[in-house]
Design an enzyme around this catalytic site. Structure first.
Site, mmCIF file in Angstrom:
data_model
loop_
_atom_site.group_PDB
_atom_site.id
_atom_site.type_symbol
_atom_site.label_atom_id
_atom_site.label_comp_id
_atom_site.label_asym_id
_atom_site.label_seq_id
_atom_site.Cartn_x
_atom_site.Cartn_y
_atom_site.Cartn_z
ATOM 1 N N ASP A 458 0.833 -1.198 -0.075
ATOM 2 C CA ASP A 458 -0.039 -0.112 0.018
ATOM 3 C C ASP A 458 1.007 1.204 -0.086
ATOM 4 O O ASP A 458 0.578 2.105 -0.693
ATOM 5 C CB ASP A 458 -0.972 0.051 1.244
ATOM 6 N N ARG A 462 5.499 4.385 6.154
ATOM 7 C CA ARG A 462 5.002 4.459 7.464
ATOM 8 C C ARG A 462 4.904 2.778 8.007
ATOM 9 O O ARG A 462 5.343 2.109 7.455
ATOM 10 C CB ARG A 462 3.550 5.043 7.581
ATOM 11 N N ASP A 463 4.400 2.697 9.351
ATOM 12 C CA ASP A 463 4.488 1.499 9.763
ATOM 13 C C ASP A 463 3.440 0.324 9.245
ATOM 14 O O ASP A 463 2.491 0.149 9.794
ATOM 15 C CB ASP A 463 4.447 1.377 11.328
ATOM 16 N N GLU A 464 3.282 0.154 8.034
ATOM 17 C CA GLU A 464 2.500 -0.364 7.162
ATOM 18 C C GLU A 464 3.115 -1.592 6.087
ATOM 19 O O GLU A 464 3.650 -2.354 6.541
ATOM 20 C CB GLU A 464 1.442 0.208 6.828
ATOM 21 N N ASP A 471 -6.002 -2.510 -2.585
ATOM 22 C CA ASP A 471 -5.132 -1.613 -3.378
ATOM 23 C C ASP A 471 -4.421 -2.089 -4.955
ATOM 24 O O ASP A 471 -4.568 -1.406 -6.019
ATOM 25 C CB ASP A 471 -3.851 -1.038 -2.396
ATOM 26 N N TRP A 528 -11.546 -5.581 -1.702
ATOM 27 C CA TRP A 528 -10.100 -6.304 -1.175
ATOM 28 C C TRP A 528 -10.380 -7.731 -1.613
ATOM 29 O O TRP A 528 -9.311 -8.038 -2.321
ATOM 30 C CB TRP A 528 -10.284 -5.990 0.473
ATOM 31 N N GLU A 740 -2.138 9.019 -0.930
ATOM 32 C CA GLU A 740 -3.301 8.236 -0.425
ATOM 33 C C GLU A 740 -4.511 8.878 -0.274
ATOM 34 O O GLU A 740 -5.621 8.610 -0.437
ATOM 35 C CB GLU A 740 -2.773 7.531 0.991
ATOM 36 N N HIS A 761 1.140 6.274 -2.360
ATOM 37 C CA HIS A 761 -0.043 5.105 -2.520
ATOM 38 C C HIS A 761 -0.563 4.888 -3.869
ATOM 39 O O HIS A 761 -1.115 5.999 -4.354
ATOM 40 C CB HIS A 761 -0.986 5.540 -1.717
HETATM 41 C C1 BGC Z 1 -3.802 1.075 3.854
HETATM 42 C C2 BGC Z 1 -4.665 0.937 2.474
HETATM 43 C C3 BGC Z 1 -5.710 -0.249 2.757
HETATM 44 C C4 BGC Z 1 -6.641 0.405 3.857
HETATM 45 C C5 BGC Z 1 -7.686 -0.562 4.012
HETATM 46 C C6 BGC Z 1 -4.671 1.585 4.915
HETATM 47 O O1 BGC Z 1 -4.073 1.574 6.186
HETATM 48 O O2 BGC Z 1 -2.932 1.855 3.888
HETATM 49 O O3 BGC Z 1 -4.241 1.393 1.271
HETATM 50 O O4 BGC Z 1 -6.143 -0.590 1.558
HETATM 51 O O5 BGC Z 1 -5.735 0.705 4.995
HETATM 52 O O6 BGC Z 1 -8.634 -0.385 4.415
#
Ligand code: BGC
Length: 864
Positions: A458, A462-464, A471, A528, A740, A761
């Protein structure tokens, strides 16, 4: 004279054939320029046991054709060539240049290596200092060939006799490790010498045991060890072999990397670094202690399906400024993903700190959007002269860097940003007369690069940095035009299948890691979860790989069957957590799912769309019964959608742009409802002067919904709007990647206060697919672009566009320009393909392979 020869063959979706994990790799080639059509081909395989030729095979197939002979055995190397016959040609072409394919370790019993790592006590709950492991060994003769098969629990970089092996970063990447851990095969013949040799590896925590995920992350997601698994296989000139594999004879020592994390960054103490550590001269001193050996089922070690992550570009800073307190602020002019390489000299103990951020606020790095991904690299100098250093096991998303502690004046040539991502072949280009649109397109390309880091993520900062399914579901059509991402996405979809729950549920992100209660335990969500059906279909359309469709079909079917059960007899999926039109700009910053569009309307629309695509896939795979069953189900769901969500006036129950966009783009409306619904959509868009009112679901669809239903002009208004929210608003705010949120930076220049404010994003960049097909005018009309449609639909004052795509069959291009009398178009149809050209105001024209110049000024488009 013999006709020119075809391209060298390629294997599966791989950039080269070394270490392949498929025993019968499929072969592809492109025709030589001017060949037009292939009537037949012949393959030649030079194998250790002799040469095999297929003889003439009457077939026009040239993409992913079956391996024609016995399966490869482990380590077997075969040189492959192809030649072809054009229709009516008595003689074949010349043979292509040969290409080698070499099998990796195809049988689990080939593996002798076991995981080896530090044996000292570590606190699994705390930061652990990474280890290095090494082994001295003697070779008794001249080396004819040597291969290193290598992977790790954690991340690794190998050196042999002081020279780095390969140029991959963050190897072995991220997969569902317990089921699949990728190893790579390197040719290391040139690294070795007769006599004393040393192999060593740097290790890092990476995804395996590093802290990863939301809210401070989880450690040890896959295990507590950090280990190398390496098998060096050496063949001497006399044909005898020796193997050096990780085992209990290796040694480990803490290295000069003090801490390392994908989010956190890295700390390196150069005072602790002996550059000769991985050479025979690097004495095996007392700090090196015996390793701890672990175990791993070798049946889970698999070869890669796509290219690795590498540094693909180096970027110099465009500005260096110095703050009053002596820090340096660097601007690289481009938001990118990678890390800094510095060359610096200073007294021992000098500590240089590198911080990263995507945007500035009040002249300082804005790090709040990084949340808990600290993104700080620290270098402690040894005082031993100039040092060039770059962190090994981390990546950052940044345009700006702040450097403190730099000894003396920092000149821009001392710091380089090294861009990292999966090294995919670029295959798509677009350019038009509007510079802002070109920058938007460039931003989409950069966001793809930054987020295709071994898996489709995504965001990169950041912390993801997770493989969010929604996505990539919306972005896959764009991605597969811009880069050859078939191998990467095939690999990741394999992981999606592994993470699918027994009831068919597709996780929100893959690989699955512990998350907030919203995401784990996993539950099914529309848009998703539909990655399971729609993305394999997209890849089939764009890369022509029917086997890929077949492999992922059980996953797709299980998903649709689950949704069918959830929807029940009324065929409406109106239960459970749904994200709806995620990040609709009208949703409050802290509740991105609360958009204007009924989330269950979106869920049922996707149910119909996925079911329709499952039926299409069943047709392709020859499953007639399934094709009939799912196409009847898709009709029923569309009926249910109309009954529940379409009012007698053809208005939708959610009177929002996204609701009309999905209903139109997914073909859910009755013929008589389409016109009024499209008119209403246009009205909604124009009511806000074509500012964007859609989120993740509506944005990728809205331009097509308008274009296909008589409102091309309104689609262009959306594309060209520069007021917030819009695509070009971000460009006017200086964006160099896709954001994003539409208003990541608000018109007054301040940061959006939402907890998710990524500036990199790709999801909303999915409009580029419409740009390629509608503005540029190139679309596939048969799988793999074997048949193409060239149908530019100009508008919005754009006067020319140039679009090019390297299809599996070769280059397709369309360059058009408006003239006083109409349009001229220069079209390239790939060899072996056929096309239809439909220029504005002209009847469709069939085109064969080659170059065509069309001009609409006459009564009908003509080939000049
Ligand atoms: C992510 C997304 C993702 C979404 C889902 C976010 O935190 O960055 O792009 O699809 O959460 O809800």
């Amino acid at each position: 004279m013999l006709p020119p020869r075809p391209s060298p063959v390629t294997f599966e979706h791989l950039p080269d054939g070394l270490g392949i994990g498929v025993a019968s790799p499929r072969l592809s080639w492109t025709l030589p320029s001017g060949a037009r059509r292939q009537a037949a081909y012949e393959l030649e395989l030079v194998r250790p046991g002799g040469t095999y030729r297929t003889g003439r095979i009457d077939s026009a197939e040239q993409i992913l054709v079956p391996w024609p002979h016995d399966e490869l055995s482990s380590r077997e190397r075969v040189d492959v060539r192809v030649r072809l016959w054009q229709p009516d040609a008595a003689v074949p072409s010349d043979w292509s240049a040969p290409r080698s394919v070499e099998a990796g370790l195809l049988d689990p019993s080939d593996w002798r290596a076991v995981p080896v790592g530090a044996a000292w006590d570590e606190d699994p709950a705390a930061e652990r200092r990474p280890a290095r492991v090494r082994k001295d060994f003697r070779l008794r003769g001249h080396v004819a060939r040597a291969r290193l098969h290598v992977t790790a629990h954690g991340l690794y970089e190998v050196e042999i006799n002081g020279a780095r092996v390969g140029d991959e970063a963050l190897a072995p990447g991220w997969t569902v490790y317990p089921e699949r851990l990728r190893y790579r095969t390197h040719d290391v013949t040139a690294h070795l010498t007769e006599g004393e040799n040393t192999i060593g590896a740097w290790l890092g925590d990476g995804w395996y045991r590093g802290k990863y995920g939301f809210d401070g992350g989880t450690r040890n997601i896959y295990g507590t060890d950090q280990s190398l698994i390496a098998q060096l296989e050496v063949e001497y000139d006399d044909g005898t072999n020796t193997v050096v594999a990780t085992d209990g004879t290796w040694r480990a020592a803490p290295g000069p990397i003090l801490t390392s994390g994908l989010y956190e960054g890295e700390t390196f103490d150069a005072r602790l670094h002996d550059p000769a550590w991985a050479t025979p001269a690097g004495a095996d001193t007392g700090e090196w202690t015996p390793v701890r050996t672990g175990s791993r089922d070798p049946g889970t070690l698999v070869a890669p399906l796509g290219p690795p992550v590498r540094c693909t570009e180096e970027i110099a800073s465009v500005a260096v400024t110095r703050t009053e307190d002596g820090r340096h602020l660097l601007d690289f002019g481009q938001n990118l993903v990678g890390r800094l390489r510095v060359t610096v000299d200073g007294p021992a103990g000098t500590t240089v700190v590198l911080r990263h951020a995507e945007v500035l606020q009040d002249g300082e790095l804005a790090t709040r959007p990084l949340r808990e991904a600290y993104s700080v690299d620290t270098l402690i100098l040894s005082g031993g002269g100039p040092l060039t250093w770059e962190p090994r096991f981390t990546l950052h998303g940044f345009r700006y860097a702040e450097i403190s502690g730099w000894p003396g004046e920092l000149t821009s040539d001392a710091v380089t940003a090294r861009v990292h991502h999966t090294d995919m072949r670029r295959t798509g280009w677009f350019e038009c007369s509007d510079p802002l649109v070109n920058r938007l397109h460039e931003n989409v390309v950069w966001s793809m690069r930054g987020n295709f880091v071994d898996l489709p993520t995504d965001c990169p900062q950041r912390d993801e940095r997770l493989g969010w399914t929604g996505d990539i579901q919306v972005f896959a059509p764009t991605a597969s035009f811009l880069h050859d991402c078939a191998g990467l996405l095939d690999s990741w979809l394999t992981d999606v299948g592994l993470e699918q729950l027994p009831d068919g549920t597709i996780p929100w992100y893959v690989p699955v890691i512990p998350g907030e209660p919203m995401w784990t335990p996993i539950h099914p969500g529309a848009a998703w979860g539909d990655v399971a059906t729609l993305t394999p279909w997209t890849l089939f359309q764009r890369f022509g790989d029917r086997e890929l469709l077949r492999r992922h079909h059980p996953m797709a079917k299980a998903w649709v069957d689950l949704v069918e059960r959830l929807a029940g007899p009324d065929r409406l999926w109106d239960t459970g957590v749904q994200l709806g039109d995620w990040l609709d700009p009208a949703a409050p910053p802290d509740d991105p799912a609360a958009g204007r569009t009924d989330r269950y309307l979106v869920a049922t629309a996707y149910f119909a769309h996925s079911t329709r695509h499952l039926a299409l896939a069943a047709v392709e795979l020859g499953h007639q019964e399934d094709a009939a069953r799912y196409s009847a189900l898709a009709d029923e769901v569309a009926d249910a959608f109309r009954r529940r969500y379409v009012l007698p006036t053809a208005r939708l129950t959610s009177d929002s742009a996204t609701a009309y966009a999905v209903a139109l783009a997914f073909g859910l409306l009755a013929p008589e409802q389409r016109g009024p619904a499209a008119d209403r959509l246009a009205e909604i868009v124009l009511a806000d002067d074509a500012r964007i009112s859609t989120g993740f679901v509506g944005t990728p669809l809205i331009c097509d919904a308008l274009t296909d239903h008589g409102h091309l002009d309104v689609a262009y208004r959306l594309l060209l709007q520069t007021e917030c929210p819009s695509w070009l608003y971000t460009v006017t705010m200086g964006a160099t990647t896709v954001w994003e949120r539409w208003d990541g930076l608000r018109p007054d220049g301040t940061l959006n206060p939402g907890g998710m404010t990524s500036f990199n994003h790709y999801a909303l960049g999915a409009v580029a697919d419409w740009m390629h097909r509608v503005v540029g005018g190139i679309a596939p009309s048969a799988a793999g672009y074997r048949e193409l449609s060239f149908r530019p639909r100009p508008g919005g004052g754009i006067t020319w566009a140039r679009t090019r795509h390297d299809t599996p069959y070769g280059t397709a291009a369309l360059s058009w320009e408006l003239t006083a009398a109409g349009m001229t178009a220069h079209i390239t149809v790939p060899e072996g393909c056929s096309a239809t050209a439909e220029l504005p105001g002209c009847a469709p024209l069939s085109l064969g392979p080659g170059e065509h110049l069309l001009d609409t000024s006459g009564p009908r488009a003509a080939v000049a």
